[in-house]
Design a protein around this motif. Structure first.
Motif, PDB file in Angstrom:
ATOM      1  N   MET A 250       6.677  13.328  14.025  1.00 37.58           N
ATOM      2  CA  MET A 250       7.142  13.444  12.652  1.00 37.58           C
ATOM      3  C   MET A 250       5.984  13.812  11.745  1.00 37.58           C
ATOM      4  O   MET A 250       4.903  13.259  11.879  1.00 37.58           O
ATOM      5  N   LYS A 251       6.243  14.699  10.819  1.00 41.52           N
ATOM      6  CA  LYS A 251       5.195  15.163   9.927  1.00 41.52           C
ATOM      7  C   LYS A 251       5.436  14.643   8.517  1.00 41.52           C
ATOM      8  O   LYS A 251       6.547  14.697   8.007  1.00 41.52           O
ATOM      9  N   ILE A 252       4.373  14.162   7.887  1.00 37.47           N
ATOM     10  CA  ILE A 252       4.470  13.711   6.503  1.00 37.47           C
ATOM     11  C   ILE A 252       4.495  14.950   5.624  1.00 37.47           C
ATOM     12  O   ILE A 252       3.548  15.718   5.598  1.00 37.47           O
ATOM     13  N   ARG A 253       5.595  15.133   4.904  1.00 38.01           N
ATOM     14  CA  ARG A 253       5.730  16.306   4.051  1.00 38.01           C
ATOM     15  C   ARG A 253       5.283  16.031   2.619  1.00 38.01           C
ATOM     16  O   ARG A 253       5.032  16.951   1.873  1.00 38.01           O
ATOM     17  N   SER A 254       5.230  14.763   2.216  1.00 39.34           N
ATOM     18  CA  SER A 254       4.782  14.416   0.879  1.00 39.34           C
ATOM     19  C   SER A 254       3.878  13.183   0.961  1.00 39.34           C
ATOM     20  O   SER A 254       4.363  12.071   1.167  1.00 39.34           O
ATOM     21  N   GLN A 255       2.586  13.395   0.799  1.00 35.83           N
ATOM     22  CA  GLN A 255       1.639  12.283   0.854  1.00 35.83           C
ATOM     23  C   GLN A 255       1.879  11.299  -0.288  1.00 35.83           C
ATOM     24  O   GLN A 255       1.737  10.092  -0.119  1.00 35.83           O
ATOM     25  N   LYS A 256       2.263  11.813  -1.462  1.00 33.89           N
ATOM     26  CA  LYS A 256       2.514  10.943  -2.614  1.00 33.89           C
ATOM     27  C   LYS A 256       3.667   9.989  -2.325  1.00 33.89           C
ATOM     28  O   LYS A 256       3.581   8.798  -2.620  1.00 33.89           O
ATOM     29  N   ASP A 257       4.759  10.496  -1.768  1.00 36.34           N
ATOM     30  CA  ASP A 257       5.894   9.632  -1.439  1.00 36.34           C
ATOM     31  C   ASP A 257       5.520   8.628  -0.357  1.00 36.34           C
ATOM     32  O   ASP A 257       5.965   7.481  -0.388  1.00 36.34           O
ATOM     33  N   PHE A 258       4.717   9.057   0.595  1.00 35.67           N
ATOM     34  CA  PHE A 258       4.301   8.166   1.676  1.00 35.67           C
ATOM     35  C   PHE A 258       3.491   6.991   1.127  1.00 35.67           C
ATOM     36  O   PHE A 258       3.768   5.832   1.421  1.00 35.67           O
ATOM     37  N   VAL A 259       2.483   7.291   0.307  1.00 35.95           N
ATOM     38  CA  VAL A 259       1.635   6.238  -0.263  1.00 35.95           C
ATOM     39  C   VAL A 259       2.443   5.350  -1.211  1.00 35.95           C
ATOM     40  O   VAL A 259       2.317   4.124  -1.190  1.00 35.95           O
ATOM     41  N   ALA A 260       3.293   5.968  -2.047  1.00 39.83           N
ATOM     42  CA  ALA A 260       4.117   5.186  -2.972  1.00 39.83           C
ATOM     43  C   ALA A 260       5.061   4.264  -2.208  1.00 39.83           C
ATOM     44  O   ALA A 260       5.245   3.096  -2.579  1.00 39.83           O
ATOM     45  N   GLY A 261       5.665   4.751  -1.129  1.00 40.97           N
ATOM     46  CA  GLY A 261       6.551   3.926  -0.320  1.00 40.97           C
ATOM     47  C   GLY A 261       5.822   2.748   0.302  1.00 40.97           C
ATOM     48  O   GLY A 261       6.318   1.620   0.292  1.00 40.97           O
ATOM     49  N   LEU A 262       4.624   3.002   0.835  1.00 40.67           N
ATOM     50  CA  LEU A 262       3.835   1.912   1.413  1.00 40.67           C
ATOM     51  C   LEU A 262       3.486   0.856   0.362  1.00 40.67           C
ATOM     52  O   LEU A 262       3.589  -0.348   0.622  1.00 40.67           O
ATOM     53  N   LEU A 263       3.083   1.290  -0.825  1.00 42.70           N
ATOM     54  CA  LEU A 263       2.732   0.343  -1.882  1.00 42.70           C
ATOM     55  C   LEU A 263       3.949  -0.473  -2.316  1.00 42.70           C
ATOM     56  O   LEU A 263       3.841  -1.691  -2.523  1.00 42.70           O
TER      57      LEU A 263
ATOM     58  N   ASP B 172       1.359  21.231   3.904  1.00 44.25           N
ATOM     59  CA  ASP B 172       0.548  20.054   4.207  1.00 44.25           C
ATOM     60  C   ASP B 172       0.943  18.847   3.379  1.00 44.25           C
ATOM     61  O   ASP B 172       0.286  17.816   3.429  1.00 44.25           O
ATOM     62  N   GLY B 173       1.990  18.927   2.604  1.00 43.25           N
ATOM     63  CA  GLY B 173       2.432  17.801   1.791  1.00 43.25           C
ATOM     64  C   GLY B 173       1.683  17.730   0.473  1.00 43.25           C
ATOM     65  O   GLY B 173       0.611  18.307   0.308  1.00 43.25           O
ATOM     66  N   ASP B 174       2.282  17.047  -0.502  1.00 46.88           N
ATOM     67  CA  ASP B 174       1.634  16.859  -1.803  1.00 46.88           C
ATOM     68  C   ASP B 174       0.406  15.991  -1.627  1.00 46.88           C
ATOM     69  O   ASP B 174       0.494  14.895  -1.095  1.00 46.88           O
ATOM     70  N   PRO B 175      -0.764  16.455  -2.078  1.00 42.51           N
ATOM     71  CA  PRO B 175      -1.943  15.605  -1.968  1.00 42.51           C
ATOM     72  C   PRO B 175      -1.855  14.437  -2.950  1.00 42.51           C
ATOM     73  O   PRO B 175      -1.257  14.551  -4.018  1.00 42.51           O
ATOM     74  N   VAL B 176      -2.451  13.327  -2.583  1.00 41.56           N
ATOM     75  CA  VAL B 176      -2.398  12.126  -3.410  1.00 41.56           C
ATOM     76  C   VAL B 176      -3.235  12.299  -4.666  1.00 41.56           C
ATOM     77  O   VAL B 176      -2.821  11.953  -5.757  1.00 41.56           O
ATOM     78  N   GLY B 177      -4.406  12.822  -4.577  1.00 39.93           N
ATOM     79  CA  GLY B 177      -5.246  13.040  -5.753  1.00 39.93           C
ATOM     80  C   GLY B 177      -6.084  11.819  -6.088  1.00 39.93           C
ATOM     81  O   GLY B 177      -6.131  10.832  -5.358  1.00 39.93           O
ATOM     82  N   ARG B 178      -6.747  11.907  -7.258  1.00 44.25           N
ATOM     83  CA  ARG B 178      -7.639  10.842  -7.699  1.00 44.25           C
ATOM     84  C   ARG B 178      -6.845   9.664  -8.249  1.00 44.25           C
ATOM     85  O   ARG B 178      -5.765   9.824  -8.801  1.00 44.25           O
ATOM     86  N   ILE B 179      -7.423   8.494  -8.143  1.00 47.79           N
ATOM     87  CA  ILE B 179      -6.807   7.294  -8.708  1.00 47.79           C
ATOM     88  C   ILE B 179      -7.113   7.261 -10.198  1.00 47.79           C
ATOM     89  O   ILE B 179      -8.279   7.360 -10.591  1.00 47.79           O
ATOM     90  N   PRO B 180      -6.096   7.118 -11.055  1.00 49.25           N
ATOM     91  CA  PRO B 180      -6.337   7.058 -12.503  1.00 49.25           C
ATOM     92  C   PRO B 180      -6.843   5.672 -12.904  1.00 49.25           C
ATOM     93  O   PRO B 180      -6.080   4.790 -13.271  1.00 49.25           O
ATOM     94  N   TRP B 181      -8.159   5.474 -12.837  1.00 48.28           N
ATOM     95  CA  TRP B 181      -8.742   4.157 -13.034  1.00 48.28           C
ATOM     96  C   TRP B 181      -8.539   3.611 -14.440  1.00 48.28           C
ATOM     97  O   TRP B 181      -8.274   2.431 -14.619  1.00 48.28           O
TER      98      TRP B 181
END
Length: 154
Positions: free
Chosen positions: A1-14, A71-80
């Motif tokens: 299985m390939k991750i198509r959206s890194q943002k959704d993956f990280v958001a789902g995990l959080l 390669d999926g949406d990149p997560v990007g920088r954390i808005p500190w």
């Protein structure tokens, strides 16, 4: 299985982690019954719902139909700045409410939270603080009759 959206993956995990943390933390309190819920009833249910929402978001990371990226949406920088302003404002409110009272700690929390935005302006922050403080007073103090200190204890 390939991750198509890194943002959704990280958001789902959080969402899953936060939801499970709330559900596990709520087990320290009594649940009560559906008719008379205890203090652990709502945070446990909310934690489970949040974790289930996280599962849905996580699964959508694998099934996203976006074709503009391979390669999926990149997560990007954390808005500190916004992160620290919001978390810091909430911690401030929790610590300051018993000492400074509702009418001082809530507006200061709102201004601190507003400071996290790139479009921050003192006029808008103070206007938001005034409106939200009055609305919160009407809902929580007057309407729901919650007891909390309104002014600093002398």
């Amino acid at each position: 299985m390939k991750i198509r959206s890194q943002k959704d993956f990280v958001a789902g995990l959080l969402l899953i982690l936060i939801g499970l943390a709330f559900a596990v933390g709520a087990t320290d309190y009594s649940f009560g019954t559906a008719v008379r819920p205890g203090p652990g009833y709502f945070p446990f249910g909310l934690g489970i719902i949040l974790a289930l929402l996280g599962v849905v978001v996580l699964l959508s990371a694998f099934t996203s139909q976006r074709t503009d990226r391979t390669d999926g949406d990149p997560v990007g920088r954390i808005p500190w700045r916004p992160l620290l302003c919001v978390v810091g404002a909430i911690v401030f409110f929790g610590v300051a409410l018993p000492r400074l009272g509702f009418f001082i700690s809530l507006p200061v929390m709102i201004v601190l939270t507003s400071a996290g935005s790139r479009e921050f302006s003192w006029r808008d922050a103070l206007l938001n603080a005034a409106v939200l403080t009055l609305a919160s007073y009407a809902i929580f103090i007057y309407g729901l009759q919650l007891t909390m200190p309104l002014w600093p204890a002398l």
